[in-house]
Design a protein around this motif. Structure first.
Motif, PDB file in Angstrom:
ATOM      1  N   MET A   1       0.836  -1.185   0.000  1.00 48.44           N
ATOM      2  CA  MET A   1       0.000   0.000   0.000  1.00 48.44           C
ATOM      3  C   MET A   1       0.877   1.244   0.000  1.00 48.44           C
ATOM      4  N   ALA A   2       0.332   2.298  -0.513  1.00 50.17           N
ATOM      5  CA  ALA A   2       1.045   3.576  -0.566  1.00 50.17           C
ATOM      6  C   ALA A   2       0.160   4.649   0.049  1.00 50.17           C
ATOM      7  N   TRP A   3       0.792   5.737   0.477  1.00 47.32           N
ATOM      8  CA  TRP A   3       0.062   6.888   0.996  1.00 47.32           C
ATOM      9  C   TRP A   3      -0.330   7.794  -0.165  1.00 47.32           C
ATOM     10  N   PHE A   4      -1.534   8.304  -0.102  1.00 44.63           N
ATOM     11  CA  PHE A   4      -2.024   9.266  -1.080  1.00 44.63           C
ATOM     12  C   PHE A   4      -2.584  10.474  -0.342  1.00 44.63           C
ATOM     13  N   VAL A   5      -2.560  11.622  -1.017  1.00 42.91           N
ATOM     14  CA  VAL A   5      -3.077  12.862  -0.455  1.00 42.91           C
ATOM     15  C   VAL A   5      -4.071  13.459  -1.438  1.00 42.91           C
ATOM     16  N   LYS A   6      -5.244  13.801  -0.908  1.00 40.00           N
ATOM     17  CA  LYS A   6      -6.217  14.578  -1.671  1.00 40.00           C
ATOM     18  C   LYS A   6      -6.186  15.979  -1.086  1.00 40.00           C
ATOM     19  N   LEU A   7      -5.858  16.966  -1.910  1.00 42.19           N
ATOM     20  CA  LEU A   7      -5.936  18.372  -1.515  1.00 42.19           C
ATOM     21  C   LEU A   7      -7.218  18.929  -2.102  1.00 42.19           C
ATOM     22  N   GLU A   8      -7.902  19.770  -1.329  1.00 42.26           N
ATOM     23  CA  GLU A   8      -9.160  20.303  -1.841  1.00 42.26           C
ATOM     24  C   GLU A   8      -9.357  21.753  -1.440  1.00 42.26           C
ATOM     25  N   GLU A   9     -10.173  22.425  -2.241  1.00 43.55           N
ATOM     26  CA  GLU A   9     -10.543  23.818  -1.985  1.00 43.55           C
ATOM     27  C   GLU A   9     -12.049  23.930  -2.162  1.00 43.55           C
ATOM     28  N   GLY A  10     -12.728  24.458  -1.157  1.00 41.80           N
ATOM     29  CA  GLY A  10     -14.165  24.655  -1.253  1.00 41.80           C
ATOM     30  C   GLY A  10     -14.512  25.668  -2.329  1.00 41.80           C
TER      31      GLY A  10
END
Length: 99
Positions: A1-10
């Motif tokens: 498994m790997a780490w993932f990042v979701k970045l978001e802006e409202g």
């Protein structure tokens, strides 16, 4: 498994965003049950158009990019068009995260 990042802006008004938050929290709980180890939060130092928080980050485990993309696209905030987002595979180079 790997780490993932979701970045978001409202990108919607707070009332519309807040209406989707309960479904988003249920989705995070499901990711936890499935072993994806989600860690989610918002940027407390940024202000949106109405003086509210503007965006955040989700750190989670996935088998690969395809699974990570599928998981992120199932987020109710994304499905409801509440956020602009990007996905990144994250490689830790210093320190440790608990397994």
């Amino acid at each position: 498994m790997a780490w993932f990042v979701k970045l978001e802006e409202g990108i919607v008004e707070k009332a519309r965003f807040d209406a989707v938050v309960p479904a988003h929290l249920a989705w995070l709980a499901e990711l936890e049950r499935e072993g994806h180890r989600p860690r989610s939060g918002y940027w407390s130092d940024r202000q949106g158009r109405n003086g509210e928080g503007a965006g955040g980050m989700l750190l989670f485990w996935a088998d690969d990019w395809a699974q990570a993309d599928h998981l992120v696209r199932s987020d109710p905030l994304i499905q409801a068009g509440c956020v602009r987002w990007s996905l990144h595979e994250w490689r830790l180079v210093h320190g440790e995260l608990p397994r």
